[in-house]
Design a protein around this motif. Structure first.
Motif, short mmCIF file in Angstrom:
data_model
loop_
_atom_site.label_atom_id
_atom_site.label_comp_id
_atom_site.label_asym_id
_atom_site.label_seq_id
_atom_site.Cartn_x
_atom_site.Cartn_y
_atom_site.Cartn_z
N SER A 150 0.81 -1.22 0.00
CA SER A 150 0.00 0.00 0.00
C SER A 150 0.84 1.27 0.00
N GLU A 151 2.16 1.13 0.13
CA GLU A 151 3.02 2.32 0.10
C GLU A 151 4.42 1.96 -0.35
N ASN A 152 5.14 2.96 -0.81
CA ASN A 152 6.52 2.79 -1.30
C ASN A 152 6.67 1.68 -2.33
N PRO A 153 5.94 1.70 -3.43
CA PRO A 153 5.03 2.76 -3.86
C PRO A 153 3.59 2.48 -3.44
N LYS A 154 2.78 3.55 -3.44
CA LYS A 154 1.35 3.34 -3.30
C LYS A 154 0.86 2.55 -4.50
N LEU A 155 -0.24 1.86 -4.33
CA LEU A 155 -0.81 1.03 -5.40
C LEU A 155 0.20 -0.01 -5.88
N GLY A 156 0.84 -0.67 -4.91
CA GLY A 156 1.85 -1.67 -5.26
C GLY A 156 1.28 -2.85 -6.02
N HIS A 157 0.01 -3.11 -5.85
CA HIS A 157 -0.68 -4.10 -6.68
C HIS A 157 -2.08 -3.56 -6.91
#
Length: 393
Positions: free
Chosen positions: A267-274
């Motif tokens: 969900s972070e680093n990056p956001k929207l990781g999946h």
């Protein structure tokens, strides 16, 4: 209809079976020609509760009258997906508490691989020889059958292979390994069970070097082996659990489950990781919730082991060398690919649906719905024996 099927719908083989389906109910499929077929395959282990189970159908109807798609995954709290994920967590060890819902098993594999690399900061993935985890690019990269993967190269990198059930390969799991991914019971290879505490040894080695263990339960999961998940027979807990097929009541679904700490990394680093648009779709989640409720509230899992013993007792024949697998995930091993194919095709002529396995060509798949009755098992096994007798004359 068959002519249009071949002309307008893309095919996966040059010679599909092409049965024209009219309807399906319980353990039976009915063709447009009025023929009735006892289903010993269950949509390749997908229809855990058989066809059009009333509890699943009612859940679908109720949800369809409320709402369907409203927002991409993870933004809105949608009751069926939340209830399913919560109920699933209640039946899993505490370290498997948070679930990401997807559209299929292979998408869940993709997500699990990404999660393992994100969690460990490493890149190497170890998979088993003769494994099948799906057919999208990441899942395909986990397959060591060169004839199947060569046309699609280059695939994802830094994937190596170990031999399932061979503890001598464990030294290949190192501080560079992000994850080892295994089918709890190898499917396409012939329903191969882990032996000699193999899964425990893999998990211990992963813990020693800081790698994660991903177990693919897309086929064994949701009661098919007599427990909710196959790993529960072997005294270990994976770091990431991948599920699909049998959880949807006949609708398309997959999921991967991990601890809250690990899963939140997407969900972070990056956001929207999946990301998925339709994962967790309310209609499909409602069907999955009804399926899970039925499996866990009934005696189906315990009955699965009784039904296994019945099948093993009935399928005794000179042309069957062994019955592999567990519960209602079984394969009858014949002397050759030609005999297996003859059995499957002649069984269909006599009103029984069986099927092939992907890599073990001598196998006849026996994966009926968990809801199949004792009389239906006797009927189906009788057809197989009759066919084998005809072949053996």
């Amino acid at each position: 209809m068959k002519e249009d099927f071949l002309k307008f719908q893309a095919q996966t083989t040059p010679h599909p079976l092409g049965m024209e389906i009219d309807h399906a109910k319980g353990s039976y499929i009915f063709s447009k020609q009025g023929d009735k077929y006892l289903d010993f395959v269950a949509g390749v282990s997908a229809c855990s509760l058989g066809h059009c189970h009333p509890r699943v159908v009612n859940a679908i109807k109720t949800q369809a009258e409320s709402y369907l798609h409203v927002m991409v995954y993870g933004e809105y709290a949608q009751g069926p997906a939340v209830a399913f994920s919560k109920l699933l967590a209640s039946h899993l060890p505490p370290t498997l508490s948070k679930t990401y819902l997807t559209n299929s098993g292979t998408e869940a594999i993709e997500g699990a691989l990404k999660l393992a690399r994100r969690a460990t900061g490493r890149t190497q993935i170890l998979a088993a020889k003769s494994a099948y985890h799906g057919n999208t690019m990441g899942s395909l990269s986990l397959m060591d059958f060169e004839e199947r993967v060569k046309p699609f190269r280059p695939l994802i990198g830094d994937v190596s292979f170990i031999q399932f059930n061979d503890s001598n390969n464990l030294n290949k799991i190192t501080s560079k390994t992000a994850a080892v991914i295994l089918e709890t019971i190898q499917g396409g290879a012939g329903f191969i069970l882990p032996k000699n505490d193999y899964l425990k040894k893999v998990k211990e080695r992963c813990q020693e070097v800081g790698a994660l263990l991903i177990l693919d339960e897309i086929q064994p999961g949701f009661g098919r082996t007599g427990k909710l998940f196959g790993f529960q027979h072997f005294g270990i807990v994976p770091d990431i659990l991948v599920t699909g097929k049998g959880m949807g009541g006949g609708l398309p679904i997959g999921a991967f489950t991990a601890s809250e700490e690990v899963m939140d990394l997407l969900s972070e680093n990056p956001k929207l990781g999946h990301i998925t648009t339709f994962g967790g779709n309310a209609l499909i989640a409602a069907a999955a919730l009804a399926t899970l409720q039925e499996i866990t509230e009934s005696d189906l899992m315990a009955e699965t082991l009784i039904k296994e013993e019945l099948i093993r007792s009935l399928l005794v024949h000179p042309l069957i060398s062994e019955i592999r697998g567990k519960g209602l995930m079984l394969a009858a091993i014949t002397p050759s690919e030609d005999i297996a194919t003859e059995v499957i095709l002649k069984c269909q002529e006599k009103g029984l649906i069986s099927f092939w396995l992907l890599f073990e060509k001598r196998a006849v798949r026996i994966t009926p719905p968990l809801t199949i009755s004792i009389d239906e098992i006797k009927e189906g096994c009788g057809i197989i024996i009759d066919v084998l007798n005809d072949i053996n004359q």
